[in-house]
Design a protein around this motif. Structure first.
Motif, PDB file in Angstrom:
ATOM      1  N   GLU A  10       0.882  -1.158   0.000  1.00 30.89           N
ATOM      2  CA  GLU A  10       0.000   0.000   0.000  1.00 30.89           C
ATOM      3  C   GLU A  10       0.923   1.212   0.000  1.00 30.89           C
ATOM      4  O   GLU A  10       1.727   1.384   0.911  1.00 30.89           O
ATOM      5  CB  GLU A  10      -0.877   0.003   1.253  1.00 30.89           C
ATOM      6  CG  GLU A  10      -1.892  -1.133   1.235  1.00 30.89           C
ATOM      7  CD  GLU A  10      -2.564  -1.332   2.581  1.00 30.89           C
ATOM      8  OE1 GLU A  10      -3.587  -0.682   2.833  1.00 30.89           O
ATOM      9  OE2 GLU A  10      -2.053  -2.127   3.376  1.00 30.89           O
ATOM     10  N   LYS A  80     -13.799   7.885   6.993  1.00 31.65           N
ATOM     11  CA  LYS A  80     -13.155   6.802   7.730  1.00 31.65           C
ATOM     12  C   LYS A  80     -12.977   7.346   9.146  1.00 31.65           C
ATOM     13  O   LYS A  80     -12.218   8.288   9.372  1.00 31.65           O
ATOM     14  CB  LYS A  80     -11.804   6.503   7.073  1.00 31.65           C
ATOM     15  CG  LYS A  80     -11.013   5.403   7.725  1.00 31.65           C
ATOM     16  CD  LYS A  80      -9.686   5.207   6.968  1.00 31.65           C
ATOM     17  CE  LYS A  80      -8.880   4.079   7.573  1.00 31.65           C
ATOM     18  NZ  LYS A  80      -7.605   3.883   6.866  1.00 31.65           N
ATOM     19  N   GLU A 160      -3.520   6.926  -2.500  1.00 31.02           N
ATOM     20  CA  GLU A 160      -3.143   5.601  -2.005  1.00 31.02           C
ATOM     21  C   GLU A 160      -3.301   4.584  -3.114  1.00 31.02           C
ATOM     22  O   GLU A 160      -4.371   4.468  -3.722  1.00 31.02           O
ATOM     23  CB  GLU A 160      -3.970   5.182  -0.785  1.00 31.02           C
ATOM     24  CG  GLU A 160      -3.547   3.791  -0.293  1.00 31.02           C
ATOM     25  CD  GLU A 160      -4.247   3.311   0.977  1.00 31.02           C
ATOM     26  OE1 GLU A 160      -4.751   4.155   1.736  1.00 31.02           O
ATOM     27  OE2 GLU A 160      -4.285   2.087   1.185  1.00 31.02           O
TER      28      GLU A 160
HETATM   29 MG    MG Z   1      -5.257   1.867   3.864  1.00 32.75          MG
END
Ligand code: MG
Ligand code: ADP
Length: 486
Positions: A10, A80, A160
């Motif tokens: 990631e 989030k 990301e």
């Molecule tokens: Mg993540």
């Protein structure tokens, strides 16, 4: 190893937009004064509303195109939720099930998705901080073990990219990260400097696709390789001794070359993701994808292949010029100035050009702590220097001096050579004269030579060279000296 390593990455990258992701505070990574580039939106004041930074979306779309990912019709942002002091709103605006990019491929590794989110603030943990007004050794105002928050980075656009678990070694993981860094730089969307935290790599690691461990706090390519190697070994040892891998997040400890457990990993439901109610869904039809595609430059992979084919370079040479994009551009401009009609063939000249660029000039840039953009030498003059060397008008020793002078003054090398009388002396008659004189003056060296000491010739060449102010043709001198020793 009897287990099959499985690794997925990631990668986060800070995008270099002018302003932040959801407000018009400046996105300036160079800002040293804390909490300067902040506003009620990026510090999460109640009642404020975010606005999407179009440029940031475009940057991610370009990355998606560069890795051959799919751009969906619609995308959206999600909240989030988690609590940490670097997150002023108590949630991060990110993307959950409808990222900007689905799929793609880089270096043969499948990409799962690329999405856009906002960066957090920066926590600074300090101990024993003196109050600015306190005197030295005055402990009255000293704060012990305090943490500070700098929100300059809060709300900076963060991309990301998540890979599929297709990577099978630490080296392959590092190579992937390097290639991605290069692409981000070529696209001009991020400086992606790992040491500065502009690009951050997290590695998910398992053996035989078993329980995976996520390793964070990787601050360099070297650390990425080290962390993965360490973790594979650690997991192997756990399994070998009959243990079980715990699903957790570990941190790379650079100083001790090991990973340490940080926390037991949370699941997606812990974040209570839900669609961001303050932002409309993104209809990507509003973006001019054709135009964005046009703005994508030739990417490293294509450039590597072209450099090898078009200029006959070795893969190693091509790599140097592709890695340093400015150097590659300088090279191409200079190469186009090289005269193809000369006695020396163009291939040799081109290789000479690469060598002088990547060793001599690169060395000067390092030593003077400057960059190609800032120097006074232009590609045309550099090509002229290569011509002077390739055609034997100056020797390699004089070339170094001429280059240094060009570096200082930006003057044309032909002018430097002419004014300094630096033209290589290849006239055999003139060289014989000097050689005879030096031979007569150095009977000891001649005696050594006769005893079989080849080094003595080098010494004599040096002496002749000094006499000729460094302008002698070294190969010819060598020959002439040997011929004139009686
Ligand atoms: Mg993540
Ligand atoms: P999570 O839900 O824990 O975030 P994901 O399935 O979304 O896990 O994957 C996150 C990252 O972990 C991806 O890069 C993926 O390729 C990688 N990954 C998934 N499974 C494994 C595994 N068994 N071993 C190593 N990496 C894995």
């Amino acid at each position: 190893m009897k287990y099959q390593p499985t690794i997925g990455l990631e990668v986060h990258a800070e995008l270099k937009t002018r302003t932040k992701m959801f407000c018009d505070s400046l996105n300036d990574p160079e800002e040293k004064h804390p909490n300067t580039n902040v506003c009620p939106i990026c510090t999460g004041h109640p009642g404020t509303l975010p606005t999407i930074n179009k440029k940031a979306v475009e940057y991610v779309l370009k990355v998606g195109m560069a890795v051959n990912g799919d751009i969906p019709q619609f995308s959206k942002f999600d909240r989030k939720n988690y609590f940490y002091p670097d997150l002023p709103k108590g949630y991060q605006i990110s993307q959950y099930d409808l990222p900007l990019i689905f799929g793609g491929n880089l270096n043969g590794i499948r990409i799962r998705r690329v999405h856009l989110e906002e960066d957090t603030g920066r926590l600074i943990h300090e101990s024993h901080i003196a109050h600015p007004e306190s005197q030295k050794n005055d402990t009255r105002h000293t704060i012990h073990d305090a943490s500070f928050v700098d929100y300059n980075r809060a709300g900076v656009p963060l991309m990301e990219l998540v890979t599929e678990p297709d990577i099978t070694s630490a080296e392959q993981a590092a190579a992937f990260a390097k290639e991605l860094q290069m692409i981000l730089r070529y696209l001009g969307v991020s400086d992606a400097d790992m040491e500065k935290g502009q690009m951050r790599v997290e590695a998910n690691i398992s053996l035989n696709m078993g329980t995976k461990v996520e390793v964070k706090n990787i601050n360099s390519f070297k650390a990425a390789e080290g962390a993965i190697k360490y973790e594979l070994k650690r997991q192997e040892e756990v399994l070998e001794s009959g243990g079980k891998i715990t699903q957790e997040t570990r941190g790379w400890d650079d100083a001790h070359n090991r990973t340490v457990s940080q926390r037991i990993k949370e699941d997606a439901h812990d974040y209570r993701y839900f669609p961001e109610p303050d932002l409309p869904p993104l209809d990507l039809a509003h973006f001019d994808l054709k135009q964005l595609k046009l703005e994508i430059p030739e990417l490293p992979l294509a450039k590597r292949q072209r450099f090898v084919k078009e200029y006959n370079l070795t893969p190693e040479m091509a790599e140097l010029l592709v890695t340093d994009r400015k150097m590659g551009e300088f090279f191409e401009e200079a190469a186009s100035e090289l005269a193809a009609d000369d006695s020396k063939n163009i291939g040799e000249k081109t290789k000479l050009l690469v060598n002088y660029l990547t060793s001599d000039l690169a060395g000067l840039l390092m030593a003077k702590e400057t960059s190609l953009e800032e120097i006074k030498i232009d590609p045309e003059n550099f090509a002229d220097l290569i011509e002077l060397i390739a055609t034997g008008k100056i020797n390699s020793r004089v070339a170094k001096d001429v280059l240094a002078k060009m570096f200082e003054t930006g003057l044309d090398p032909n002018a430097i050579v002419q004014e300094g009388g630096l033209t290589q002396v290849s006239d055999e008659g003139a060289l014989v004269e000097v050689a005879k004189k030096i031979i007569a003056a150095n009977p000891n060296a001649i005696a050594d030579y006769k005893k079989g000491k080849e080094n003595a010739i080098m010494f004599l060449v040096g002496k002749c060279m000094a006499e000729l102010k460094g302008r002698g043709n070294p190969e010819l001198l060598r020959k002439v000296i040997k011929e004139n020793i009686v």
